[in-house]
Design a protein around this motif. Structure first.
Motif, PDB file in Angstrom:
ATOM      1  N   PHE A  29      91.240  -4.989  -8.555  1.00 25.96           N
ATOM      2  CA  PHE A  29      91.661  -6.214  -8.383  1.00 25.96           C
ATOM      3  C   PHE A  29      91.663  -7.612  -8.610  1.00 25.96           C
ATOM      4  O   PHE A  29      91.982  -7.962  -7.938  1.00 25.96           O
ATOM      5  N   TRP A  32      93.714 -10.569  -9.220  1.00 27.11           N
ATOM      6  CA  TRP A  32      94.557 -10.149  -8.066  1.00 27.11           C
ATOM      7  C   TRP A  32      94.711 -11.228  -6.324  1.00 27.11           C
ATOM      8  O   TRP A  32      94.070 -10.747  -5.783  1.00 27.11           O
ATOM      9  N   ARG A  99     100.428  -7.368  -7.512  1.00 28.56           N
ATOM     10  CA  ARG A  99     100.151  -7.613  -9.321  1.00 28.56           C
ATOM     11  C   ARG A  99     100.747  -8.391  -9.887  1.00 28.56           C
ATOM     12  O   ARG A  99     101.742  -8.197  -9.277  1.00 28.56           O
TER      13      ARG A  99
END
Length: 117
Positions: A29, A32, A99
């Motif tokens: 992540f 993100w 995302r």
């Protein structure tokens, strides 16, 4: 499959502190945007704080100077440090990961924060 798991909520007295954690599993992540939202009974969900991949942060006015969002990419974790808590901070706090491709929002299950004497 991306999963977000929050922890750290609870009951605290006015003026106290809590630190919320959100562990992201199932995918990296680091690039993100991440955010913490809250929803109080009878109110709409609001974005409390957000953090971009580069580390830039934004806060809703009511928590500026009291809350701090941070991320540890090595641990796939986002934190929300909450100081000087007020009764009006009482809500269910949820972690969000966005995302970009394809555009998808992922949510945790939420953690209750109650500020009361």
């Amino acid at each position: 499959q991306v999963q977000l798991v929050e922890s750290g909520g609870g009951l605290v007295q006015p003026g106290g502190s809590l630190r919320l954690s959100c562990v992201v599993s199932g995918n990296t992540f680091s690039s993100w945007p991440m955010g913490w939202y809250r929803q109080a009974p009878g109110k709409q969900r609001e974005l409390v704080a957000s953090i971009m991949s580069g580390g830039s942060t934004r806060y809703t006015d009511s928590v500026k100077g009291r809350f701090t969002i941070s991320r540890d990419s090595a641990k796939n974790t986002v934190y929300l440090q909450m100081n000087s808590l007020k009764p009006e901070d009482t809500a269910v706090y949820s972690c969000n990961a966005f995302r970009p491709l394809p555009p998808t929002n992922f949510w945790g299950q939420g953690t209750q924060v109650t500020v009361s004497s």
